[in-house]
Write an enzyme that holds these catalytic residues in place. Structure first.
Site, PDB file in Angstrom:
ATOM      1  N   CYS A   1      12.015  -0.621 -10.907  1.00 22.88           N
ATOM      2  CA  CYS A   1      11.475  -0.738  -9.552  1.00 22.88           C
ATOM      3  C   CYS A   1      10.479  -1.883  -9.450  1.00 22.88           C
ATOM      4  O   CYS A   1      10.498  -2.639  -8.480  1.00 22.88           O
ATOM      5  CB  CYS A   1      10.827   0.584  -9.153  1.00 22.88           C
ATOM      6  SG  CYS A   1      10.185   0.589  -7.469  1.00 22.88           S
TER       7      CYS A   1
ATOM      8  N   CYS B   1       9.772   6.959  -9.623  1.00 23.73           N
ATOM      9  CA  CYS B   1       9.288   5.961  -8.670  1.00 23.73           C
ATOM     10  C   CYS B   1       9.925   6.133  -7.295  1.00 23.73           C
ATOM     11  O   CYS B   1      11.144   6.060  -7.150  1.00 23.73           O
ATOM     12  CB  CYS B   1       9.598   4.565  -9.226  1.00 23.73           C
ATOM     13  SG  CYS B   1       9.031   3.218  -8.196  1.00 23.73           S
TER      14      CYS B   1
ATOM     15  N   GLY C   1      -0.314   4.478   0.175  1.00 22.35           N
ATOM     16  CA  GLY C   1      -0.898   5.647   0.799  1.00 22.35           C
ATOM     17  C   GLY C   1      -1.767   6.424  -0.163  1.00 22.35           C
ATOM     18  O   GLY C   1      -2.293   7.485   0.183  1.00 22.35           O
TER      19      GLY C   1
ATOM     20  N   VAL D   1      -4.987   6.468  -3.320  1.00 21.68           N
ATOM     21  CA  VAL D   1      -6.344   5.965  -3.441  1.00 21.68           C
ATOM     22  C   VAL D   1      -6.389   4.593  -4.118  1.00 21.68           C
ATOM     23  O   VAL D   1      -7.219   3.741  -3.775  1.00 21.68           O
ATOM     24  CB  VAL D   1      -7.239   6.986  -4.201  1.00 21.68           C
ATOM     25  CG1 VAL D   1      -6.783   7.151  -5.642  1.00 21.68           C
ATOM     26  CG2 VAL D   1      -8.698   6.576  -4.136  1.00 21.68           C
TER      27      VAL D   1
ATOM     28  N   MET E   1       0.842  -1.181   0.000  1.00 21.04           N
ATOM     29  CA  MET E   1       0.000   0.000   0.000  1.00 21.04           C
ATOM     30  C   MET E   1       0.885   1.240   0.000  1.00 21.04           C
ATOM     31  O   MET E   1       1.795   1.360   0.811  1.00 21.04           O
ATOM     32  CB  MET E   1      -0.939  -0.006   1.203  1.00 21.04           C
ATOM     33  CG  MET E   1      -1.908  -1.187   1.197  1.00 21.04           C
ATOM     34  SD  MET E   1      -2.987  -1.204   2.641  1.00 21.04           S
ATOM     35  CE  MET E   1      -4.060   0.192   2.281  1.00 21.04           C
TER      36      MET E   1
END
Length: 349
Positions: A91, A187, A3, A5, A1
């Protein structure tokens, strides 16, 4: 996650579908932005808020060392050479579906779910990567170097949704991140006011000349990394807009010309290296394929011929604008993402 939406809605949908969900936040960068704000702390607080709302546990893992050695050092090396790399693809391959997936699946779960707009589709005995339904948000391009073995244990709940639908779900669920703006920029480093200045903090400056197509001096640059092919070059005293057409690495020169559609910006062929095929090999050469030279550009029909090893030549039916060495060319057959590699050489139309 993260942070944001998208990952918040991903967790919400999985919880609603009956999965046993744990939230994981990666910390991959340890410095502040130009405002002196450590954005990772703000994002981590948002992850905690959402997980509390969903009644799921969450934890933070630190991959700053892995990100620096496996992604950022390679990015700096490429920029220093004058080419323009794609850190997001690196990444995803090395960190999200590399270090993070290995650690998460080893002791915690069966799948790694992310908020990518992409789809994993089972076709016969193959696990394939497909574009997300929302073509404006499709992120399969960034996943083109993630292998089939990793995709088998990946979940992309947003692949069948559009961005407006995701926002609507976040509002209906009253998630803490429902109105949070999208994150932009490199990223995990984030958006920087002037990216060339950010790079100059890590790459020794090697000033050189900016010349026009006839070799006339029109300005100076702080390093080949400071401008990208196709980018508008702001040159003091010039009445017309000049665009970067090429870089002469040996002479440390950036070549510019007038007009966004200068003929020298167009190419009909390229050679790519480090070609990675998601399902192990390139489909038969008689199958029609398309290639995409950067995120959110339209794919173009092309012919691909293997040269040697993992090197392939791409020849396009229509010339492409601003093909940039260091970026990735990603191969598709319709919505099926086959893989991709690093653009190494570009041939002018």
């Amino acid at each position: 996650m993260s942070g944001g939406v998208d990952s918040s809605v991903t967790a919400y949908l999985l919880k609603k579908q009956g999965y046993d969900v744990d939230g994981v936040y990666m910390r991959n960068w340890d410095t502040s932005d130009e405002r002196g704000v450590c954005t990772s702390e703000e994002d981590w607080k948002d992850v905690q808020r959402v997980c509390e709302q969903l009644s799921i546990p969450c934890r933070r893992v630190d991959f700053t060392k892995e990100y620096w050695t496996e992604v950022f050092e390679r990015v700096l090396s490429d920029y220093a050479k004058g080419v323009t790399p794609n850190p997001d693809i690196l990444c995803n391959r090395e960190i999200k579906f590399g270090a993070l997936m290995d650690r998460a699946l080893e002791g915690y779960g069966k799948w790694l779910a992310t908020g990518h707009y992409a789809r994993v589709v089972q076709v016969d005995s193959q696990t394939r990567l497909f574009r997300g339904i929302d073509r404006n948000k499709d992120q399969s391009y960034y996943l083109a170097n993630v292998g089939e073995s990793k995709l088998k244990q990946a979940l992309f709940p947003l692949g069948e949704l559009t961005k407006p639908q995701v926002r609507e779900i976040a509002v209906e669920a009253n998630l803490a991140t429902k109105h949070k703006a999208e994150s932009m920029g490199i990223c995990f480093v984030g958006k920087r006011k002037k990216f060339s200045d950010f790079l100059a903090e890590y790459i020794p400056q090697n000033p050189g000349e900016i010349v026009d197509v006839d070799g006339r001096l029109v300005g100076t640059h702080q390093g080949l990394f400071s401008l990208t092919i196709g980018q508008c070059a702001k040159i003091a005293g010039r009445g017309e807009r000049m665009f970067v057409l090429d870089k002469d690495i040996q002479r440390n020169q950036i070549i510019v010309g007038p007009g966004r559609d200068h003929p020298k910006l167009y190419s009909n062929a390229l050679i790519a290296r480090d070609l990675f095929w998601i399902n192990g090999e390139m489909p038969g050469d008689k199958l029609p394929v398309e290639a995409q030279i950067r995120y959110r550009t339209d794919p173009e029909r092309c012919k691909i011929v293997k040269i040697q090893g993992d090197q392939y030549q791409f020849t396009f039916e229509n010339s492409q604008r601003g093909v940039v060495p260091g970026q990735y060319v990603v191969v598709y057959q319709g919505d099926w993402c086959l893989g991709g590699g690093v653009i190494d050489q570009v041939f002018s139309s």
